[in-house]
Design a protein around this motif. Structure first.
Motif: not given
Length: 328
Positions: A142-153, A178-180
């Motif tokens: 879960r944390g890595h999904l948030e992290a990837m959203l922060a640095v890439r589209a 996250l609405g993802v």
């Protein structure tokens, strides 16, 4: 001394907030501003539990001072509804040396690990990377999904977990929080097919990722295997990659993903190109070609926990939260 429980620590610092803090920790480590021995692991005979202790001193411009992480791994805990890893991070006042804060380690790990990965991904992944595969659907997934959203589209997300129900929970969480939209896949290979951005968050002893599973030019963050007898990646895949780490010393001593391929004669001791801090310092260019397969092997460093711990302690103190204990 502030005692900071998990909910308070979680409210004090988001993953996005932690990304520049993680970058500063990695930069300080590779610049030589951190005194940090390899972590001490205690594995008593006859039991599956272990204890790890990770002290460090952060000098340089930050000049934070001393701190440490102490954690216990209890394999029986998940069946009790508790975390596999439990522990604390302690940071000390840089002037007096008195304990400044005692913080739930799980809250710090949940933030600093994906924040470190975000720093590495931003440096190494192709700028247009956004087809994301996550192996593992727990806290780090879960944390890595948030992290990837922060640095890439991110334009597509797939997940695979050994327990299908956990993948379904991950999909529901990603949509509600996250609405993802997330695709659930039945195998790791299916989740990885065509992905150009990958995060593996599995505490596995045997490789899950084969060389043929990962597309050329992809960037992979290997998070889950942090002991010499644990692996997430097949040796042939590691041989193909340009490898970056958080710490050369930790990678040599603790990363089964790198130790085993070297023992097999597939890679040499110079296969690690650079620490992420060295890329931040401009000592290595990072990715050099669009078709280059890059790998960030994360071991987790005391300086990451301690630097984030100081930031959480300051944020909690500024908000008047936490429990104050008279220590002296």
């Amino acid at each position: 001394m502030l005692v900071i429980d998990r909910p308070t620590a979680q409210a004090a610092l988001s993953i996005s907030d932690a990304i520049p803090i993680a970058a500063s920790a990695l930069r300080a480590y590779s610049a030589g501003d951190v005194d940090q021995p390899l972590r001490t692991i205690i594995r008593p005979d006859g039991i599956d539990d272990l204890m790890g202790v990770m002290p460090c001193y952060v000098g340089g411009e930050a000049s934070l001072g001393f701190g440490l992480k102490a954690m216990v791994l209890k394999p029986a805990n998940p069946a009790r509804g508790l975390d596999l890893h439990v522990g604390v991070v302690i940071v000390f006042d840089p002037d007096t040396g008195l304990p400044l804060a005692l913080i739930d380690a799980g809250a710090i790990t949940a933030v600093r690990t994906p924040a470190v990965t975000a720093v590495a991904t931003d440096l190494l992944a192709r700028k247009n990377a956004g087809d994301l595969a996550i192996l593992g659907s727990g806290v780090q997934g879960r944390g890595h999904l948030e992290a990837m959203l922060a640095v890439r589209a991110v334009r597509r997300v797939r997940v695979w977990s050994r327990t299908p129900m956990h993948s379904e929970r991950f999909r529901a969480w990603a949509w509600s929080h996250l609405g993802v939209e997330v695709e659930v896949h039945p195998t790791a290979r299916a989740a990885l097919e065509g992905a150009d951005l990958v995060c593996t968050t599995l505490a596995s002893k045997e490789p899950v990722v084969s060389d043929e599973d990962v597309a050329p030019g992809a960037h992979l963050n290997a998070i889950g295997a942090s002991f010499a007898d644990h692996r997430e990646l097949a040796s042939a895949f590691v041989r193909r990659c340009s490898v970056f780490v958080d710490s050369r010393a930790s990678a040599r001593a603790e990363s089964g993903d790198l130790i085993v391929p070297e023992e097999e004669g597939l890679i040499g001791p110079d296969h690690v190109l650079a620490e992420i801090g060295e890329v931040l310092l401009g000592r290595h260019p990072g990715r050099r070609r669009s078709d280059e397969s890059t790998l960030f092997k994360s071991l987790g460093l005391a300086v990451e926990d301690v630097t984030v711990g100081f930031a959480i302690a300051q944020a909690v103190r500024d908000k008047g939260l936490g429990t104050v204990i008279k220590f002296h």
